[in-house]
Design an enzyme around this catalytic site. Structure first.
Site, PDB file in Angstrom:
ATOM      1  N   LYS A   1      84.318  45.863  29.236  1.00  0.00           N
ATOM      2  CA  LYS A   1      83.145  45.264  29.895  1.00  0.00           C
ATOM      3  C   LYS A   1      82.932  43.811  29.448  1.00  0.00           C
ATOM      4  O   LYS A   1      82.155  43.079  30.057  1.00  0.00           O
ATOM      5  CB  LYS A   1      81.902  46.112  29.632  1.00  0.00           C
ATOM      6  CG  LYS A   1      81.939  47.476  30.365  1.00  0.00           C
ATOM      7  CD  LYS A   1      80.715  48.314  30.005  1.00  0.00           C
ATOM      8  CE  LYS A   1      80.705  49.693  30.646  1.00  0.00           C
ATOM      9  NZ  LYS A   1      80.236  49.681  32.048  1.00  0.00           N
TER      10      LYS A   1
ATOM     11  N   LYS B   1      74.474  47.186  29.413  1.00  0.00           N
ATOM     12  CA  LYS B   1      75.382  48.291  29.749  1.00  0.00           C
ATOM     13  C   LYS B   1      75.992  48.766  28.437  1.00  0.00           C
ATOM     14  O   LYS B   1      75.801  48.120  27.396  1.00  0.00           O
ATOM     15  CB  LYS B   1      76.483  47.824  30.702  1.00  0.00           C
ATOM     16  CG  LYS B   1      77.171  46.518  30.285  1.00  0.00           C
ATOM     17  CD  LYS B   1      78.242  46.062  31.268  1.00  0.00           C
ATOM     18  CE  LYS B   1      77.691  45.411  32.493  1.00  0.00           C
ATOM     19  NZ  LYS B   1      78.069  46.075  33.728  1.00  0.00           N
ATOM     20  N   ARG B   2      76.720  49.882  28.447  1.00  0.00           N
ATOM     21  CA  ARG B   2      77.402  50.309  27.232  1.00  0.00           C
ATOM     22  C   ARG B   2      78.287  49.184  26.710  1.00  0.00           C
ATOM     23  O   ARG B   2      78.845  48.408  27.496  1.00  0.00           O
ATOM     24  CB  ARG B   2      78.249  51.558  27.505  1.00  0.00           C
ATOM     25  CG  ARG B   2      77.439  52.823  27.627  1.00  0.00           C
ATOM     26  CD  ARG B   2      76.655  53.128  26.365  1.00  0.00           C
ATOM     27  NE  ARG B   2      77.523  53.565  25.302  1.00  0.00           N
ATOM     28  CZ  ARG B   2      77.563  54.816  24.843  1.00  0.00           C
ATOM     29  NH1 ARG B   2      76.774  55.751  25.335  1.00  0.00           N
ATOM     30  NH2 ARG B   2      78.387  55.145  23.862  1.00  0.00           N
TER      31      ARG B   2
ATOM     32  N   HIS C   1      86.136  59.233  37.577  1.00  0.00           N
ATOM     33  CA  HIS C   1      85.279  58.111  37.202  1.00  0.00           C
ATOM     34  C   HIS C   1      85.985  57.010  36.443  1.00  0.00           C
ATOM     35  O   HIS C   1      85.337  56.050  36.020  1.00  0.00           O
ATOM     36  CB  HIS C   1      84.112  58.592  36.335  1.00  0.00           C
ATOM     37  CG  HIS C   1      83.023  59.255  37.120  1.00  0.00           C
ATOM     38  ND1 HIS C   1      82.014  58.540  37.706  1.00  0.00           N
ATOM     39  CD2 HIS C   1      82.794  60.547  37.415  1.00  0.00           C
ATOM     40  CE1 HIS C   1      81.190  59.372  38.324  1.00  0.00           C
ATOM     41  NE2 HIS C   1      81.653  60.604  38.169  1.00  0.00           N
TER      42      HIS C   1
ATOM     43  N   LYS D   1      71.891  47.607  40.826  1.00  0.00           N
ATOM     44  CA  LYS D   1      70.464  47.541  40.474  1.00  0.00           C
ATOM     45  C   LYS D   1      69.993  46.090  40.408  1.00  0.00           C
ATOM     46  O   LYS D   1      68.907  45.748  40.879  1.00  0.00           O
ATOM     47  CB  LYS D   1      70.214  48.212  39.110  1.00  0.00           C
ATOM     48  CG  LYS D   1      70.581  49.688  39.054  1.00  0.00           C
ATOM     49  CD  LYS D   1      70.583  50.188  37.604  1.00  0.00           C
ATOM     50  CE  LYS D   1      71.280  51.527  37.484  1.00  0.00           C
ATOM     51  NZ  LYS D   1      71.594  51.883  36.073  1.00  0.00           N
TER      52      LYS D   1
ATOM     53  N   THR E   1      77.240  50.603  38.396  1.00  0.00           N
ATOM     54  CA  THR E   1      76.030  50.785  39.201  1.00  0.00           C
ATOM     55  C   THR E   1      74.956  49.804  38.740  1.00  0.00           C
ATOM     56  O   THR E   1      74.049  49.479  39.500  1.00  0.00           O
ATOM     57  CB  THR E   1      75.486  52.218  39.099  1.00  0.00           C
ATOM     58  OG1 THR E   1      75.437  52.582  37.716  1.00  0.00           O
ATOM     59  CG2 THR E   1      76.349  53.202  39.863  1.00  0.00           C
TER      60      THR E   1
HETATM   61  C1  PLP Z   1      72.718  51.962  35.436  1.00  0.00           C
HETATM   62  C2  PLP Z   1      72.802  52.244  33.995  1.00  0.00           C
HETATM   63  C3  PLP Z   1      74.030  52.203  33.340  1.00  0.00           C
HETATM   64  C4  PLP Z   1      75.316  51.815  34.042  1.00  0.00           C
HETATM   65  O1  PLP Z   1      75.476  50.411  33.950  1.00  0.00           O
HETATM   66  P1  PLP Z   1      76.874  49.718  34.285  1.00  0.00           P
HETATM   67  O2  PLP Z   1      76.525  48.275  34.261  1.00  0.00           O
HETATM   68  O3  PLP Z   1      77.275  50.181  35.640  1.00  0.00           O
HETATM   69  O4  PLP Z   1      77.820  50.103  33.220  1.00  0.00           O
HETATM   70  C5  PLP Z   1      74.068  52.472  31.988  1.00  0.00           C
HETATM   71  N1  PLP Z   1      72.946  52.778  31.306  1.00  0.00           N
HETATM   72  C6  PLP Z   1      71.737  52.815  31.896  1.00  0.00           C
HETATM   73  C7  PLP Z   1      70.539  53.144  31.071  1.00  0.00           C
HETATM   74  C8  PLP Z   1      71.626  52.564  33.255  1.00  0.00           C
HETATM   75  O5  PLP Z   1      70.422  52.628  33.834  1.00  0.00           O
END
Ligand code: PLP
Length: 838
Positions: A565, A559-560, A368, A671, A667
């Site tokens: 990032k 995101k985190r 990952h 979304k 991911t």
């Molecule tokens: C999809 C998702 C992530 C991943 O987000 P990235 O932008 O790909 O880092 C992290 N936290 C939650 C709650 C998510 O639904």
């Protein structure tokens, strides 16, 4: 032997009409929860509804289990230290096809399903993308009718609950089980013993072979907690089995016998700490003994479960890979490889070669990350103490592997050090990724670009040594949760236009592409987005007291929080917009609401400082009346799955701006695009494939490519040059450096400024700033043309077919697992006639 009686099993097949549902809900309020059913109170009714839904899942699950048994199908075991399911209620209702009936039933009790659903605690047994991926995969495996089991840990405390105090992140514990969990079945009667510590000793068996056994161990117990995961309207229900630690006996008898009652109780509490808490690090390893014990605890329990299930059916162990495949979600469960060898060698008495062959065929490993700090290694000394027999086995795996390397590359002794499973360069450590690569039959990256970098750079020599073993399976997201459930307005519009096949065949969305040129369709599309933005604005007002303009551009990065990032790059652009507005209040014509969300690991000082900076900028901007509300900054606390479901459908712009070469896939990017946001992003991870799918004219790509980043870094890049060359950037950095943003804590942001200018700017913010700001200009210009913006928004959604986790699971099933869906025999069909089981 008497033959087994013919089973008269018939599913219970509870009726699904509104009246039966209402009866069941009322019965659960009274009999399961011990409450008066009148007058109806929300919390008991939420729980009773959950029980009524669970009843229907159990029935389908038992049916599914019997089908596995009957068909002797090969099963997938998905092992993950993290699952991030979020709330279950609406998702389960939708997947059972009971949405209308449930809404009606609860409305007759005076409730709204949305309100009841908000009473559920968001299950956060994961950090971010990796855990959410595991949950999307369970949904897709169930929907594809693939025989599958999810395995993990049932943490008492999931990912911490985030609050802000004076703009700083404060962590509160996530006591998610406080009000009970209506979805899970605890199985206190099914316990496995798990060993730690002790030592390994050799002995001669009856045939005179030297064998080993692990003795003198401390033992604790693992208890199964099952949560059912229904497929989408197919009657297939799979199980997510999470292990909770229990002390080995109610009380430690030794302590008890010497009259040390308190000591016995303390010992019990100590044993149960193993499943107490999820480690809150994302893309970084902590290397704590308790974490290693969590990993082995869950792997050992899972293996005992797998062996128990198959011992009855497989003739010899060599057949096991025809019945079982084990997918390792990152290296976290990779201690499973030596554990599997230990069981075959020490308990089953197999020869090394035979055991190893089975092992390699059983395992597959998903990588990952490319970040070196996230690659797991364990000190040899720690392993020796906690898992002495496993360490011996790892040494033997390493010895045999290095023999192979020496044979293949006789003139490259350096390769021995580079590829070894045991890193001898400093304190000796076990490289878990190397162990997982050597011990698996397939290794996959999670986007085309990431897999390519694994093959060509990070694991290049492994790729030469084992041609074809390193593959790609691009990540995906489940359209059930991320469109059907999260965005009912858009789902309805799409289904009204092209039918509802997209729910299980996301490529079907391409059929809405022609409607991008249809003015009245664009109008409807825009109305749905506007309604989502209004609903989200009400949520922001409730949560923060801040009123946001629903006509402004909703620019979202959730995101985190991690340096790679680049939330910092985003807030730097916000500062630039603010300074432009201050200089000329007419300057910016497109009002923006910039929305952030995300947690920082509690020990990640820089990430926490970035949170503080964003909150400080937000407070200055939101309180400056001279800019007439043209710019707002919102940092929502406690980003989690249920919050993602609220913000993503309301987004206009999706920020996917990681330093190229650092995000394995992402991911979140998928979304957003699925829900009609346009992406501003770098050529990183799955952004590359998203750009291919939507076409470069429908996405805002900016910044340096991965190769350029590497080249820049090698050639000695000078962040100060960027500072001197770009007046706007200079103004931004100077403001962060000044104390205007945080008069109460002077100098607080200096470490950020230092990292940008003198610390080498590892994440290349200075280098990418201008390209980013220019791309943002293009975004604003396009937003002025709402019709064109909407056209591209439709094209984005229409092009997301590839990013369904159904496609990912299809790829795993055919190229790595070699499993096929169960032949169809409808649950509903089985309700009519008893099954014929032999
Ligand atoms: C999809 C998702 C992530 C991943 O987000 P990235 O932008 O790909 O880092 C992290 N936290 C939650 C709650 C998510 O639904």
């Amino acid at each position: 032997m008497p033959s087994r009686p013919v089973s008269n099993y018939k599913p219970l097949c509870r009726a699904d009409d509104v009246n039966t549902l209402k009866d069941d809900i009322r019965r659960h309020v009274v009999s399961s929860l011990g409450n008066d059913y009148d007058p109806p109170r929300p919390y008991p009714y939420y729980k009773a509804l959950a029980f009524a839904i669970r009843d229907r899942m159990v029935d389908r699950w038992i049916h599914t289990q019997r089908r596995y048994h009957e068909t002797k199908s090969k099963r997938v075991y998905y092992l993950s230290l993290e699952f991030l399911p979020g709330r279950f209620l609406k998702n389960n209702i939708i997947n059972l096809g009971l949405d209308k009936e449930c809404r009606q039933a609860v409305s007759e009790f005076g409730f709204d399903l949305e309100d009841l659903s908000e009473l559920e605690w968001d299950a956060g047994l994961g950090n971010g993308g990796l855990g959410r991926l595991a949950s999307c995969f369970l949904d897709s495996m169930a929907t594809a009718s693939i025989p599958a089991h999810g395995y993990g840990i049932r943490y008492d405390y999931g990912i911490f609950y985030q609050v802000f105090q004076n703009g700083h992140q404060i962590e509160k514990c996530d006591n998610w089980l406080r009000n009970g969990n209506p979805w899970e079945f605890e199985r206190p009667e099914n316990l496995y013993e798990i060993s730690f510590y002790g030592w390994s000793e050799s002995y001669q068996d009856q045939q005179g072979n030297t064998r080993f056994r692990w003795v003198g161990t401390d033992n604790i117990m693992a208890m199964a907690c099952d949560t059912l995961i229904p497929g989408y309207t197919n009657g297939h229900v799979i199980n997510m089995r999470l292990w909770a630690a229990k002390s080995s006996r109610e009380f430690n008898l030794e302590y008890f016998n010497v009259g040390n009652y308190i000591g016995a109780v303390e010992d019990r509490i100590h044993s149960e700490t193993i499943s107490k808490v999820l480690y809150p690090n994302d893309s970084a390893e902590q290397g704590k003994e308790l974490r290693l014990k969590q990993q082995y605890f869950f792997v050992s329990a899972t293996f005992q479960d797998i062996i128990r299930r198959h011992r009855k059916h497989v003739g010899s162990w060599s057949e096991l890979p025809e019945h079982v495949v084990i997918q390792l979600n990152d290296t976290h469960p990779s201690i499973a490889i030596p554990e599997c060898m230990r069981i075959f060698l020490d308990q089953e008495g197999l020869k090394w070669e035979e055991a190893w062959d089975i092992c390699v065929n059983l395992f597959a490993y998903t990588n990952h990350t490319l970040l070196p700090e996230a690659l797991e290694t364990w000190p040899v000394d720690l392993l020796k103490r906690v898992l002495p027999r496993h360490l011996e086995i790892i040494y033997e795996i390493n010895r045999r592997f290095l023999k192979l390397v020496a044979h293949r590359y006789p003139k490259r002794p350096d390769l021995q050090h580079q590829l070894a499973i045991i890193d001898e360069s400093h304190e000796r450590r076990v490289r878990m990724a190397h162990l997982a690569i050597v011990g698996s039959h397939a290794i996959n990256g999670v986007s085309a670009m990431h897999s390519h970098l694994l093959q060509e750079q990070v694991f290049r020599e492994f790729n030469d040594l084992y041609p074809g073993k390193l593959r790609n399976v691009t990540n995906g997201i489940t359209p059930r949760r991320w469109l059907l459930q999260a965005n009912p307005g858009l789902s309805q519009l799409i289904s009204d236009t092209i039918g509802a096949q997209w729910v299980t065949n996301l490529s079907d969305l391409s059929k809405i592409q022609p409607y991008a040129d249809d003015k009245s369709f664009r109008q409807k599309w825009r109305e749905v987005k506007m309604e989502n933005k209004r609903r989200f604005a009400r949520y922001v007002l409730r949560k923060t007291g801040i009123c946001i303009d629903e006509n402004s551009l909703f620019d979202v990065q959730v995101k985190r929080i991690h340096e790679y990032k680049r939330q910092l790059l985003n807030i730097m652009h916000v500062i630039a917009l603010y300074q432009r507005l201050q200089q000329n209040p007419e300057a910016m014509i497109v009002p923006r609401t910039v929305i952030f969300g995300g947690k920082a690991a509690p020990g990640y000082v820089t990430a926490k400082l970035i949170i503080k900076l964003i909150n400080s900028v937000a407070s200055v901007i939101n309180n400056d009346t001279t800019i007439h509300g043209k710019l707002r900054v919102i940092f929502l606390s406690n980003y989690c799955v249920s919050q993602a479901e609220k913000v993503i459908p309301a987004a206009d712009l999706s920020e996917q701006i990681s330093t190229a070469g650092m995000e394995a896939s992402g991911t979140g990017n998928m979304k957003f695009a699925l829900n009609g946001a346009l992406t501003i992003g770098t050529m990183d991870g799955a952004n590359v494939e998203i750009s291919e799918e939507v076409g470069p004219e429908n996405i805002f790509i900016f910044g340096m490519k991965a190769e350029e980043i590497v080249k820049h870094q090698q050639e000695g890049y000078q962040p100060w040059d960027m500072y001197h060359r770009d007046r706007e950037l200079q103004g931004v950095v100077d403001l962060i450096s000044s104390d205007q943003l945080s008069p109460e804590e002077p100098g607080i942001f200096q470490p950020l400024v230092h990292a940008l200018l003198d610390g080498g700017d590892r994440y290349m913010l200075m280098a990418d700033y201008r390209a980013y700001a220019d791309a943002q200009e293009a975004v604003s210009r396009l937003y002025l043309n709402q019709d064109e913006w909407t056209r591209r928004s439709i094209i984005n959604s229409a092009s997301m077919g590839k990013f369904s986790s159904d496609r990912s699971i299809g790829d795993y099933a055919s190229t790595i697992w070699n499993v096929t869906p169960l032949p169809r025999r409808d649950y509903a069909q089985s309700c009519e006639a008893p099954e014929e089981l032999s």
